[in-house]
Design an enzyme around this catalytic site. Structure first.
Site, short mmCIF file in Angstrom:
data_model
loop_
_atom_site.label_atom_id
_atom_site.label_comp_id
_atom_site.label_asym_id
_atom_site.label_seq_id
_atom_site.Cartn_x
_atom_site.Cartn_y
_atom_site.Cartn_z
N CYS A 1 28.64 6.28 24.00
CA CYS A 1 29.50 7.01 23.85
C CYS A 1 30.02 7.38 21.93
O CYS A 1 29.83 5.62 21.88
CB CYS A 1 30.43 7.86 24.85
SG CYS A 1 31.87 6.83 25.34
N ASN B 1 33.91 5.82 23.67
CA ASN B 1 34.34 4.73 24.69
C ASN B 1 35.40 5.43 24.79
O ASN B 1 36.32 4.23 25.67
CB ASN B 1 34.20 3.32 24.52
CG ASN B 1 33.86 2.55 25.52
OD1 ASN B 1 34.43 1.56 25.81
ND2 ASN B 1 33.59 2.52 27.07
N CYS C 1 35.80 8.70 26.40
CA CYS C 1 36.05 10.12 27.05
C CYS C 1 34.78 9.50 28.38
O CYS C 1 35.22 9.23 29.23
CB CYS C 1 35.89 11.02 26.43
SG CYS C 1 37.07 11.08 25.08
N ARG C 2 33.36 9.65 27.92
CA ARG C 2 32.64 10.38 28.68
C ARG C 2 31.80 8.72 29.11
O ARG C 2 31.79 9.06 30.43
CB ARG C 2 31.51 11.04 27.54
CG ARG C 2 31.70 12.08 27.30
CD ARG C 2 30.90 12.73 26.34
NE ARG C 2 31.20 12.77 25.25
CZ ARG C 2 30.42 12.06 23.57
NH1 ARG C 2 29.12 13.28 23.51
NH2 ARG C 2 30.76 11.38 22.58
N SER C 3 31.79 7.59 28.09
CA SER C 3 31.11 6.93 29.03
C SER C 3 32.26 5.85 29.51
O SER C 3 31.65 5.35 31.07
CB SER C 3 30.50 5.40 27.98
OG SER C 3 31.77 5.23 26.65
N ASP D 1 30.87 16.30 24.04
CA ASP D 1 31.92 15.62 23.02
C ASP D 1 33.20 16.47 23.71
O ASP D 1 33.46 17.37 23.12
CB ASP D 1 31.82 15.47 21.75
CG ASP D 1 32.94 14.11 21.48
OD1 ASP D 1 34.38 14.34 22.39
OD2 ASP D 1 32.87 13.62 20.43
P1 4NP Z 1 34.08 9.95 23.37
O1 4NP Z 1 34.94 11.03 22.85
O2 4NP Z 1 32.79 9.76 22.77
O3 4NP Z 1 32.77 10.84 24.66
O4 4NP Z 1 34.91 8.41 23.81
C1 4NP Z 1 35.04 11.07 21.13
C2 4NP Z 1 36.88 9.93 21.81
C3 4NP Z 1 37.10 9.29 20.12
C4 4NP Z 1 36.21 10.38 18.63
C5 4NP Z 1 35.57 10.90 19.24
C6 4NP Z 1 34.70 11.50 20.64
N1 4NP Z 1 36.61 10.22 17.38
O5 4NP Z 1 36.55 10.66 16.82
O6 4NP Z 1 38.44 9.42 17.75
#
Ligand code: 4NP
Length: 155
Positions: free
Chosen positions: A7, A10, A12-14, A123
């Site tokens: 994702c 790294n 939240c989702r992954s 997201d």
């Molecule tokens: P992830 O979520 O891709 O599911 O880990 C996010 C984590 C951080 C950010 C965006 C999405 N960010 O903009 O920092």
């Protein structure tokens, strides 16, 4: 089989996908490897987002020991299948593919449940707890399919 979830951050989702699949692999005695990575290094070395840790804990899964790492092209050599969460991840990973074999390993994670639909796992980072619950629900469905698939590929 060796599985990598990707994702953006790294956090939240992954990490959720990794934690849920690792849990199912232990429960079902499935051999293999699962890992996760992201595309940006803002959170390098950090544990997952507390909201992701929290939603996993509600399902008796502890993902707090995971640490953020960034995808590297050598991951194409290590992993058999690489699953992304959304269109943005897909365009980023496509840019990193070195050949057709790399590209063949990549798919949207929800295509495990709804083949060819390219449905996204939204997201949740800027969202509320409901989006984390939705990410968990979707990734639980996808990892059920993956666990079945891995079982049939375990000698
Ligand atoms: P992830 O979520 O891709 O599911 O880990 C996010 C984590 C951080 C950010 C965006 C999405 N960010 O903009 O920092």
């Amino acid at each position: 089989m060796k599985i990598l979830f990707l994702c953006l951050g790294n956090i939240c989702r992954s990490p959720l996908a990794e934690g849920i699949l690792a849990h199912k692999m232990i429960q079902q005695g499935i051999k293999g490897k699962v890992d996760s990575a992201g595309f940006e290094s803002y959170h390098m070395g950090d544990p997952p987002d507390p909201r992701a840790i929290g939603i996993a804990l509600q399902h008796q899964i502890d993902i707090s020991a995971q640490r953020v790492r960034v995808f590297h092209a050598s991951d194409f050599d290590t992993f058999d299948r690489i699953y992304v969460m959304d269109e943005s991840n897909m365009s980023m990973i496509r840019k990193k593919t070195r050949n057709q074999d790399d590209l063949k390993k990549v798919d949207f994670v929800m295509n495990l449940v709804y083949p060819g639909v390219n449905m996204e796992v939204p997201d949740p980072y800027y969202g509320n707890v409901e989006l984390f619950e939705e990410a968990y629900r979707l990734l639980d469905l996808a990892t059920d399919e993956l666990a079945k698939h891995m079982k049939s590929h375990t000698p």
